[in-house]
Motif scaffolding. Structure first.
Motif, PDB file in Angstrom:
ATOM      1  N   CYS A  54      29.709  26.857  77.533  1.00 52.80           N
ATOM      2  CA  CYS A  54      30.134  28.318  77.898  1.00 52.80           C
ATOM      3  C   CYS A  54      28.336  28.505  78.713  1.00 52.80           C
ATOM      4  O   CYS A  54      28.141  28.067  77.422  1.00 52.80           O
ATOM      5  N   ARG A  89      33.203  39.425  80.211  1.00 54.98           N
ATOM      6  CA  ARG A  89      33.581  39.186  78.825  1.00 54.98           C
ATOM      7  C   ARG A  89      35.064  39.969  78.803  1.00 54.98           C
ATOM      8  O   ARG A  89      35.982  40.797  79.934  1.00 54.98           O
ATOM      9  N   ALA A  93      31.903  35.279  70.922  1.00 61.04           N
ATOM     10  CA  ALA A  93      31.606  34.638  71.996  1.00 61.04           C
ATOM     11  C   ALA A  93      32.229  33.092  71.778  1.00 61.04           C
ATOM     12  O   ALA A  93      33.597  32.880  73.106  1.00 61.04           O
ATOM     13  N   ARG A 136      27.972  38.318  79.106  1.00 60.54           N
ATOM     14  CA  ARG A 136      27.819  37.326  79.588  1.00 60.54           C
ATOM     15  C   ARG A 136      27.928  36.904  80.351  1.00 60.54           C
ATOM     16  O   ARG A 136      29.172  37.564  81.144  1.00 60.54           O
ATOM     17  N   LEU A 192      23.973  36.844  75.050  1.00 61.31           N
ATOM     18  CA  LEU A 192      25.640  36.551  73.990  1.00 61.31           C
ATOM     19  C   LEU A 192      25.953  37.956  74.443  1.00 61.31           C
ATOM     20  O   LEU A 192      27.416  37.865  74.291  1.00 61.31           O
ATOM     21  N   SER A 222      26.582  31.574  78.626  1.00 59.42           N
ATOM     22  CA  SER A 222      26.106  32.051  77.492  1.00 59.42           C
ATOM     23  C   SER A 222      25.703  32.022  76.948  1.00 59.42           C
ATOM     24  O   SER A 222      25.351  32.469  75.794  1.00 59.42           O
ATOM     25  N   CYS A 223      26.332  31.290  76.208  1.00 58.67           N
ATOM     26  CA  CYS A 223      26.631  31.030  74.609  1.00 58.67           C
ATOM     27  C   CYS A 223      25.650  29.382  74.164  1.00 58.67           C
ATOM     28  O   CYS A 223      24.279  29.611  73.320  1.00 58.67           O
TER      29      CYS A 223
END
Length: 245
Positions: free
Chosen positions: A194, A244, A176, A240, A237, A196-197
């Motif tokens: 970010c 992606r 990621a 995301r 993760l 999703s991170c």
């Protein structure tokens, strides 16, 4: 014979189909073969896990007191390994690999400390009278547990499902961060923005700290909630929200 005397009209579409057929059928056959291999591997892994459980509880005096706690470790192991095998590392001309590696390593060490896999020696209490290497058996996934204790430094306590789960999360974070730093001009700081991170990081930290901070209020639900947090972290993760690349 009238239809046979006019080959031009039926042959053109047939020739077109014959030329296009390999381009259409080849990928689908390859995908089908890959899916078949994946199903066979999954079946073999599940069969091996079931055999390990049967063997452990059949050959020892241990008894199943709660089935979900017996199965939770395999949720961690299977979900984590599946996500790792499905994740491809971003390829770019100059990927900031060192940033991703440092971030993923810090992530893993943080989880290991919060999850109890690593710790420093505390004088006055703890394992001051115990030292050396210890191996204890437990239900598959929970064990075999390996511990090394140094009275003056600290300890390393390896629980199989936690080790596999944290390493899986660290690898997903590594992938990621590569995507985030490649796309953002801010370098490593791009990772902070970010979603999703950062969300899985918070969920995973809460998961690791759950044993210490949530146990008093949640009683026996700590493992349940940590498993949900782990699956959530892996899902965010892997899929995301930003997409992606």
């Amino acid at each position: 014979m009238n239809a046979g005397s006019e080959p031009s009209s039926p042959r053109l579409p047939e020739d077109a189909r014959s030329e296009d057929a390999p381009n259409i059928s080849a990928p689908s056959q390859s995908d089908a073969a890959a899916a078949s291999r994946e199903r066979r591997w999954m079946a073999a892994i599940l069969a091996g896990e079931a055999l390990a459980l049967v063997g452990y509880f059949g050959l020892t005096s241990a008894e199943v007191t709660s089935l979900r706690y017996v199965l939770y470790p395999f949720v961690w192991i299977d979900v984590g390994l599946w996500a790792v095998t499905k994740t491809t590392i971003s390829r770019s001309p100059r990927p900031p690999v060192w940033i991703a590696f440092c971030f993923a390593t810090t992530y893993f060490i943080t989880l290991a400390f919060l999850g109890g896999l690593l710790g420093f020696a505390h004088h006055g209490h703890g394992h001051g009278h115990v030292a050396g290497l210890y191996i204890t058996m437990a239900s598959p996934g929970w064990g075999p547990r390996v511990a090394y204790i140094h009275p003056g430094l600290g300890y390393v306590y390896l629980v199989p499902y936690l080790l596999v789960g944290y390493l899986s999360l660290a690898y997903l974070v590594y992938a990621a961060v590569l995507d985030a730093t490649r796309a953002a001009l801010g370098g490593a700081f791009g990772f902070v923005s970010c979603l999703s991170c950062s969300v899985p990081l918070a969920a995973s930290l809460a998961m690791g700290a759950g044993g210490a901070s949530l146990a008093m209020g949640l009683g026996g639900l700590t493992v349940d909630l940590s498993t949900v947090a782990f699956v959530l972290a892996v899902g965010l993760l892997y899929w995301r929200p930003e997409g992606r690349t």
